[in-house]
Design a protein around this motif. Sequence first.
Motif, PDB file in Angstrom:
ATOM      1  N   LYS A  17      18.466   7.815   3.150  1.00 52.45           N
ATOM      2  CA  LYS A  17      17.910   8.541   1.995  1.00 52.45           C
ATOM      3  C   LYS A  17      16.477   8.127   1.688  1.00 52.45           C
ATOM      4  N   VAL A  18      16.223   6.826   1.788  1.00 53.96           N
ATOM      5  CA  VAL A  18      14.890   6.302   1.454  1.00 53.96           C
ATOM      6  C   VAL A  18      14.555   5.162   2.405  1.00 53.96           C
ATOM      7  N   ILE A  19      13.293   5.075   2.798  1.00 52.78           N
ATOM      8  CA  ILE A  19      12.827   3.882   3.525  1.00 52.78           C
ATOM      9  C   ILE A  19      11.600   3.340   2.798  1.00 52.78           C
ATOM     10  N   ALA A  20      11.626   2.039   2.515  1.00 49.04           N
ATOM     11  CA  ALA A  20      10.477   1.373   1.889  1.00 49.04           C
ATOM     12  C   ALA A  20       9.848   0.450   2.920  1.00 49.04           C
ATOM     13  N   ILE A  21       8.525   0.379   2.896  1.00 50.41           N
ATOM     14  CA  ILE A  21       7.793  -0.413   3.894  1.00 50.41           C
ATOM     15  C   ILE A  21       6.749  -1.271   3.181  1.00 50.41           C
ATOM     16  N   ALA A  22       6.676  -2.538   3.595  1.00 55.96           N
ATOM     17  CA  ALA A  22       5.684  -3.457   3.013  1.00 55.96           C
ATOM     18  C   ALA A  22       5.083  -4.290   4.141  1.00 55.96           C
ATOM     19  N   ALA A  23       3.876  -4.771   3.934  1.00 53.28           N
ATOM     20  CA  ALA A  23       3.216  -5.549   4.989  1.00 53.28           C
ATOM     21  C   ALA A  23       2.333  -6.626   4.383  1.00 53.28           C
ATOM     22  N   ARG A  24       2.289  -7.769   5.069  1.00 54.41           N
ATOM     23  CA  ARG A  24       1.435  -8.851   4.589  1.00 54.41           C
ATOM     24  C   ARG A  24       0.682  -9.520   5.738  1.00 54.41           C
ATOM     25  N   THR A  25      -0.468 -10.053   5.392  1.00 49.74           N
ATOM     26  CA  THR A  25      -1.181 -10.919   6.318  1.00 49.74           C
ATOM     27  C   THR A  25      -0.629 -12.326   6.070  1.00 49.74           C
ATOM     28  N   GLU A  26      -1.258 -13.323   6.675  1.00 51.16           N
ATOM     29  CA  GLU A  26      -0.744 -14.686   6.458  1.00 51.16           C
ATOM     30  C   GLU A  26      -0.875 -15.103   4.994  1.00 51.16           C
ATOM     31  N   SER A  27      -1.844 -14.509   4.294  1.00 50.85           N
ATOM     32  CA  SER A  27      -2.061 -14.934   2.905  1.00 50.85           C
ATOM     33  C   SER A  27      -1.479 -14.005   1.848  1.00 50.85           C
ATOM     34  N   ARG A  82      13.017  10.074   1.830  1.00 51.75           N
ATOM     35  CA  ARG A  82      11.855   9.662   1.034  1.00 51.75           C
ATOM     36  C   ARG A  82      11.243   8.414   1.643  1.00 51.75           C
ATOM     37  N   VAL A  83       9.940   8.314   1.544  1.00 50.62           N
ATOM     38  CA  VAL A  83       9.247   7.163   2.113  1.00 50.62           C
ATOM     39  C   VAL A  83       8.439   6.490   1.010  1.00 50.62           C
ATOM     40  N   LEU A  84       8.601   5.183   0.865  1.00 53.74           N
ATOM     41  CA  LEU A  84       7.841   4.409  -0.123  1.00 53.74           C
ATOM     42  C   LEU A  84       6.970   3.425   0.630  1.00 53.74           C
ATOM     43  N   LEU A  85       5.656   3.552   0.458  1.00 54.93           N
ATOM     44  CA  LEU A  85       4.702   2.690   1.157  1.00 54.93           C
ATOM     45  C   LEU A  85       4.113   1.732   0.136  1.00 54.93           C
ATOM     46  N   TYR A  86       4.379   0.449   0.329  1.00 57.10           N
ATOM     47  CA  TYR A  86       3.963  -0.532  -0.676  1.00 57.10           C
ATOM     48  C   TYR A  86       2.552  -1.060  -0.441  1.00 57.10           C
ATOM     49  N   GLY A  87       1.810  -1.152  -1.527  1.00 54.38           N
ATOM     50  CA  GLY A  87       0.553  -1.886  -1.544  1.00 54.38           C
ATOM     51  C   GLY A  87       0.505  -2.623  -2.869  1.00 54.38           C
ATOM     52  N   GLU A  88      -0.238  -3.710  -2.926  1.00 60.54           N
ATOM     53  CA  GLU A  88      -0.312  -4.465  -4.182  1.00 60.54           C
ATOM     54  C   GLU A  88      -0.945  -3.622  -5.295  1.00 60.54           C
ATOM     55  N   LYS A  89      -1.895  -2.752  -4.902  1.00 57.98           N
ATOM     56  CA  LYS A  89      -2.637  -1.985  -5.916  1.00 57.98           C
ATOM     57  C   LYS A  89      -2.034  -0.613  -6.183  1.00 57.98           C
ATOM     58  N   ALA A  90      -1.221  -0.113  -5.261  1.00 56.32           N
ATOM     59  CA  ALA A  90      -0.619   1.216  -5.426  1.00 56.32           C
ATOM     60  C   ALA A  90       0.574   1.348  -4.504  1.00 56.32           C
ATOM     61  N   ILE A  91       1.487   2.214  -4.899  1.00 52.69           N
ATOM     62  CA  ILE A  91       2.625   2.549  -4.051  1.00 52.69           C
ATOM     63  C   ILE A  91       2.591   4.049  -3.837  1.00 52.69           C
ATOM     64  N   TYR A  92       2.720   4.468  -2.579  1.00 53.36           N
ATOM     65  CA  TYR A  92       2.777   5.895  -2.285  1.00 53.36           C
ATOM     66  C   TYR A  92       4.224   6.299  -2.058  1.00 53.36           C
ATOM     67  N   GLU A  93       4.586   7.421  -2.664  1.00 52.06           N
ATOM     68  CA  GLU A  93       5.888   8.033  -2.408  1.00 52.06           C
ATOM     69  C   GLU A  93       5.658   9.353  -1.690  1.00 52.06           C
ATOM     70  N   ILE A  94       6.332   9.512  -0.559  1.00 52.76           N
ATOM     71  CA  ILE A  94       6.273  10.775   0.174  1.00 52.76           C
ATOM     72  C   ILE A  94       7.709  11.296   0.195  1.00 52.76           C
ATOM     73  N   LYS A  95       7.905  12.492  -0.305  1.00 53.59           N
ATOM     74  CA  LYS A  95       9.276  12.967  -0.530  1.00 53.59           C
ATOM     75  C   LYS A  95       9.996  13.419   0.731  1.00 53.59           C
ATOM     76  N   SER A  96       9.245  13.650   1.783  1.00 53.62           N
ATOM     77  CA  SER A  96       9.857  14.032   3.062  1.00 53.62           C
ATOM     78  C   SER A  96       8.941  13.567   4.179  1.00 53.62           C
TER      79      SER A  96
END
Length: 159
Positions: free
Chosen positions: A91-101, A130-144
């Motif tokens: 139904k939904v996939i959330a994605i987050a990413a980090r550098t070493e810091s 639904r796709v949730l793309l995480y960023g510290e300053k904003a999160i994008y939601e794409i419904k399909s």
Amino acid sequence: MKALNITTVINEYQFNELSKTDQELIQKAKDATANSYAPYSKFSVGAAALLENGVIITGTNQENAAYPSGICAERTTLFYANSQYPDQAVKVIAIAARTESNFIDMPIPPCGACRQVMLETEKRYKQPMRVLLYGEKAIYEIKSVSHLLPLSFDASAME
Ligand code: THU
């Protein structure tokens, strides 16, 4: 000649504007980055997929000394979810990413290969993922996923 304009809709949120369910899924994607194997890029990606039955599957990028043999977090997660629960739509996939810091500031854009795999998942279960793309300053939601991959190739092209 005529120009064909394709419109993509992306909703931008702050974390506290999201539903509790979406916040929890994003938190799981963030937590998953700790299990990434990224000794080469040092860029740790985590994904969390919410299935129709409520199960949440997480996955991470897995790199390899032979670089192309590695795989992104999104594909690790979806292939595992679809292998373990072939009858459950994602139904939904959330994605987050980090550098070493830090977690990255702007939402993580999935690569083209992952978008294609995400599209296949959406088509397979015949319902939008639904796709949730995480960023510290904003999160994008794409419904399909179709909004992430305009003019996409799918099985209908071979009919
Ligand atoms: N990567 C992902 O896992 N997902 C993405 O959406 C973008 C890139 C991984 C692949 C590689 O291990 C590292 O991030 C740097 O490209």
